[in-house]
Design a protein around this motif. Structure first.
Motif, PDB file in Angstrom:
ATOM      1  N   SER A  13      -6.386  -6.817  -7.913  1.00 19.13           N
ATOM      2  CA  SER A  13      -6.519  -5.371  -8.140  1.00 19.13           C
ATOM      3  C   SER A  13      -6.055  -5.000  -9.544  1.00 19.13           C
ATOM      4  O   SER A  13      -6.666  -4.162 -10.207  1.00 19.13           O
ATOM      5  CB  SER A  13      -5.708  -4.608  -7.092  1.00 19.13           C
ATOM      6  OG  SER A  13      -6.120  -4.933  -5.783  1.00 19.13           O
ATOM      7  N   LYS A  15       1.241   4.110  -2.998  1.00 22.80           N
ATOM      8  CA  LYS A  15       1.008   5.527  -2.714  1.00 22.80           C
ATOM      9  C   LYS A  15       2.215   6.362  -3.129  1.00 22.80           C
ATOM     10  O   LYS A  15       2.072   7.459  -3.692  1.00 22.80           O
ATOM     11  CB  LYS A  15       0.735   5.711  -1.221  1.00 22.80           C
ATOM     12  CG  LYS A  15       0.385   7.147  -0.824  1.00 22.80           C
ATOM     13  CD  LYS A  15       0.199   7.281   0.686  1.00 22.80           C
ATOM     14  CE  LYS A  15      -1.038   6.515   1.132  1.00 22.80           C
ATOM     15  NZ  LYS A  15      -1.316   6.728   2.584  1.00 22.80           N
ATOM     16  N   GLN A  31      -3.828   4.785  -7.555  1.00 18.87           N
ATOM     17  CA  GLN A  31      -4.669   5.122  -6.412  1.00 18.87           C
ATOM     18  C   GLN A  31      -5.779   4.090  -6.216  1.00 18.87           C
ATOM     19  O   GLN A  31      -6.109   3.725  -5.086  1.00 18.87           O
ATOM     20  CB  GLN A  31      -5.255   6.521  -6.604  1.00 18.87           C
ATOM     21  CG  GLN A  31      -4.223   7.632  -6.484  1.00 18.87           C
ATOM     22  CD  GLN A  31      -4.759   8.990  -6.887  1.00 18.87           C
ATOM     23  OE1 GLN A  31      -5.861   9.094  -7.452  1.00 18.87           O
ATOM     24  NE2 GLN A  31      -3.999  10.038  -6.603  1.00 18.87           N
ATOM     25  N   GLU A  76      -4.276   0.996  -4.653  1.00 15.08           N
ATOM     26  CA  GLU A  76      -4.053   1.182  -3.213  1.00 15.08           C
ATOM     27  C   GLU A  76      -5.358   1.011  -2.439  1.00 15.08           C
ATOM     28  O   GLU A  76      -5.394   0.369  -1.374  1.00 15.08           O
ATOM     29  CB  GLU A  76      -3.472   2.571  -2.959  1.00 15.08           C
ATOM     30  CG  GLU A  76      -3.167   2.839  -1.493  1.00 15.08           C
ATOM     31  CD  GLU A  76      -2.969   4.314  -1.212  1.00 15.08           C
ATOM     32  OE1 GLU A  76      -2.904   4.666  -0.015  1.00 15.08           O
ATOM     33  OE2 GLU A  76      -2.909   5.109  -2.174  1.00 15.08           O
ATOM     34  N   GLN A  77      -6.442   1.570  -2.961  1.00 20.02           N
ATOM     35  CA  GLN A  77      -7.746   1.448  -2.296  1.00 20.02           C
ATOM     36  C   GLN A  77      -8.191  -0.009  -2.222  1.00 20.02           C
ATOM     37  O   GLN A  77      -8.735  -0.452  -1.197  1.00 20.02           O
ATOM     38  CB  GLN A  77      -8.785   2.281  -3.043  1.00 20.02           C
ATOM     39  CG  GLN A  77      -8.571   3.781  -2.937  1.00 20.02           C
ATOM     40  CD  GLN A  77      -9.538   4.571  -3.796  1.00 20.02           C
ATOM     41  OE1 GLN A  77     -10.426   4.000  -4.424  1.00 20.02           O
ATOM     42  NE2 GLN A  77      -9.354   5.888  -3.827  1.00 20.02           N
ATOM     43  N   GLN A  78      -7.948  -0.755  -3.290  1.00 20.62           N
ATOM     44  CA  GLN A  78      -8.330  -2.172  -3.299  1.00 20.62           C
ATOM     45  C   GLN A  78      -7.540  -2.965  -2.270  1.00 20.62           C
ATOM     46  O   GLN A  78      -8.086  -3.842  -1.585  1.00 20.62           O
ATOM     47  CB  GLN A  78      -8.120  -2.761  -4.701  1.00 20.62           C
ATOM     48  CG  GLN A  78      -9.038  -2.199  -5.765  1.00 20.62           C
ATOM     49  CD  GLN A  78     -10.494  -2.386  -5.405  1.00 20.62           C
ATOM     50  OE1 GLN A  78     -10.927  -3.489  -5.077  1.00 20.62           O
ATOM     51  NE2 GLN A  78     -11.267  -1.306  -5.450  1.00 20.62           N
ATOM     52  N   LEU A  79      -6.259  -2.641  -2.109  1.00 18.42           N
ATOM     53  CA  LEU A  79      -5.438  -3.330  -1.116  1.00 18.42           C
ATOM     54  C   LEU A  79      -5.933  -3.018   0.298  1.00 18.42           C
ATOM     55  O   LEU A  79      -5.941  -3.894   1.173  1.00 18.42           O
ATOM     56  CB  LEU A  79      -3.973  -2.912  -1.267  1.00 18.42           C
ATOM     57  CG  LEU A  79      -3.224  -3.448  -2.498  1.00 18.42           C
ATOM     58  CD1 LEU A  79      -1.805  -2.906  -2.530  1.00 18.42           C
ATOM     59  CD2 LEU A  79      -3.200  -4.971  -2.507  1.00 18.42           C
ATOM     60  N   GLN A  80      -6.351  -1.787   0.521  1.00 21.86           N
ATOM     61  CA  GLN A  80      -6.871  -1.403   1.826  1.00 21.86           C
ATOM     62  C   GLN A  80      -8.153  -2.161   2.172  1.00 21.86           C
ATOM     63  O   GLN A  80      -8.457  -2.405   3.339  1.00 21.86           O
ATOM     64  CB  GLN A  80      -7.125   0.103   1.869  1.00 21.86           C
ATOM     65  CG  GLN A  80      -5.869   0.952   1.862  1.00 21.86           C
ATOM     66  CD  GLN A  80      -6.164   2.443   1.810  1.00 21.86           C
ATOM     67  OE1 GLN A  80      -7.327   2.842   1.688  1.00 21.86           O
ATOM     68  NE2 GLN A  80      -5.128   3.264   1.912  1.00 21.86           N
ATOM     69  N   GLN A  81      -8.901  -2.545   1.122  1.00 20.06           N
ATOM     70  CA  GLN A  81     -10.149  -3.282   1.314  1.00 20.06           C
ATOM     71  C   GLN A  81      -9.925  -4.795   1.417  1.00 20.06           C
ATOM     72  O   GLN A  81     -10.882  -5.562   1.490  1.00 20.06           O
ATOM     73  CB  GLN A  81     -11.120  -2.970   0.191  1.00 20.06           C
ATOM     74  CG  GLN A  81     -11.562  -1.516   0.157  1.00 20.06           C
ATOM     75  CD  GLN A  81     -12.384  -1.168  -1.066  1.00 20.06           C
ATOM     76  OE1 GLN A  81     -12.814  -2.064  -1.803  1.00 20.06           O
ATOM     77  NE2 GLN A  81     -12.610   0.119  -1.287  1.00 20.06           N
ATOM     78  N   GLY A  82      -8.656  -5.217   1.359  1.00 18.46           N
ATOM     79  CA  GLY A  82      -8.343  -6.621   1.553  1.00 18.46           C
ATOM     80  C   GLY A  82      -8.102  -7.420   0.291  1.00 18.46           C
ATOM     81  O   GLY A  82      -7.899  -8.640   0.352  1.00 18.46           O
ATOM     82  N   GLY A 103       0.817  -1.210   0.000  1.00 15.63           N
ATOM     83  CA  GLY A 103       0.000   0.000   0.000  1.00 15.63           C
ATOM     84  C   GLY A 103       0.847   1.254   0.000  1.00 15.63           C
ATOM     85  O   GLY A 103       0.590   2.206  -0.752  1.00 15.63           O
ATOM     86  N   THR A 104       1.884   1.258   0.833  1.00 20.35           N
ATOM     87  CA  THR A 104       2.793   2.411   0.895  1.00 20.35           C
ATOM     88  C   THR A 104       3.553   2.580  -0.407  1.00 20.35           C
ATOM     89  O   THR A 104       3.756   3.706  -0.887  1.00 20.35           O
ATOM     90  CB  THR A 104       3.792   2.235   2.058  1.00 20.35           C
ATOM     91  OG1 THR A 104       3.078   2.004   3.264  1.00 20.35           O
ATOM     92  CG2 THR A 104       4.679   3.454   2.208  1.00 20.35           C
TER      93      THR A 104
END
Length: 357
Positions: free
Chosen positions: A73, A42, A58, A61-67, A38-39
């Motif tokens: 992704s 970004k 972007q 990254e959002q997809q990774l944050q959602q698991g 994620g980092t």
């Protein structure tokens, strides 16, 4: 691999190969040095200057944050990340060796991009010459030749065949030129639509492989890309039958694609790769099948595919380097033939006029 819930279309067709290569190369460095995915995404989103690529990163990254996984992704953007990338990333995530897979992928993308650039660069010279010949020839038929043929308007004798043909062509260009242009545009449009159909694409791609000079280039390019892609996939944990399918999907020529899919089916049934490739001798020369046979018997298929890739990469480099020297005499013959035809058509009737004086 998790199936994507929804695909997003930001019209990414303008994202260049360099943008993708930048992403893969720098992602590999960041992952190898310990950055979280994620980092890393970004950071890369802030560094890229391509706004569309930035939107893609972007979203990743959002997809990774959602698991979601990185591979799933990437699958949300099929116009940006082809099957090769998503499949290899998936293999890297499963094996826990993502940085190594990304390194292999960046090397592969570099080679693929370099191969395409070599052919494109080799085609610039003949393309410019052919375009100039067409433009100059059209202008001559529209403005120069009509005035030169005007001297034969009152000619009472029989004009030579070449002169009659030149007069006919000139009349068509001057008086029905717009019709000719319209017909050509329609034919080109219809041909492009036919080529887009599965059967039309197969006929066209088979025809391209049989063309003199260019057919040899197309053959060697496909063999170089096939062996390069397969070598990269063999370094992962992807099954060899699936590697052939993925490799086939990365090739633009559907004849090779169909052959590799058929090879994959044969591998599933336990047939040797070399014997399967031998079924298509026009696509896979004996040297390729023999090297595959050696690689299978010795267990060095990964090394053998790399050798085949290097061999055909050098072959493509040599033939593209000498392409201008090969095509130049052909262009000279075409230009010389056209000049000879026009000159004979204009000069031969003058002898009859002289005899009448």
């Amino acid at each position: 691999m998790n199936s994507p819930t929804k695909k997003i279309d930001f019209s990414f067709q303008r994202i260049s190969a360099n943008d993708k290569l930048f992403f893969i190369q720098h992602l590999e460095i960041l992952v190898r040095t310990g950055f979280a995915l994620g980092t890393a995404l970004k950071t890369l989103a802030k560094q890229t200057t391509n706004k569309k690529m930035q939107a893609v990163l972007q979203d990743l990254e959002q997809q990774l944050q959602q698991g979601a996984t990185l591979a799933s992704s990437l699958e949300r953007h099929p116009k940006v990340f082809p099957k090769l990338i998503t499949t290899m990333v998936h293999a890297g995530e499963i094996s826990g060796n993502l940085d190594h897979i990304l390194k292999q992928l960046s090397v592969q993308l570099k080679k693929d991009h370099s191969l395409r650039k070599k052919v494109q660069s080799a085609m610039i010279y003949p393309s410019v010459i052919l375009s100039a010949m067409v433009i100059i020839g059209t202008l001559m038929f529209l403005f120069v030749i009509p005035s030169m043929l005007a001297i034969y308007d009152e000619f009472e004798g029989t004009l030579p065949v070449t002169t009659q043909l030149l007069i006919t062509i000139t009349d068509i260009m001057v008086h029905q030129g717009w019709i000719v242009a319209l017909v050509l545009i329609v034919l080109i449009f219809l041909a492009s639509r036919v080529i887009q159909t599965p059967s039309g694409k197969r006929v066209f791609h088979r025809f391209m492989l049989r063309l003199p000079i260019f057919g040899s280039i197309a053959l060697k390019m496909n063999l170089a890309r096939f062996s390069q892609m397969l070598h990269s996939l063999l370094t992962t944990d992807i099954p060899i039958d699936q590697s052939f399918v993925v490799t086939g999907n990365t090739l633009r020529n559907v004849i090779y694609r169909d052959a590799l899919v058929a090879t994959s089916e044969g591998i599933k049934q336990g047939a040797p790769i070399a014997s399967l490739l031998e079924r298509e001798p026009k696509l896979f020369p004996p040297v390729v099948t023999q090297m595959f046979a050696v690689g299978e018997q010795s267990g060095t298929l990964e090394m053998i595919t790399e050798e085949i890739a290097n061999f055909y990469d050098e072959e493509v480099d040599q033939i593209t380097s000498g392409l201008a020297a090969i095509i130049e005499p052909i262009l000279i013959l075409i230009l010389g033939g056209a000049v000879a035809f026009i000159a004979s058509a204009l000069i031969l009737p003058m002898y009859s006029l002289v005899d009448q004086i």
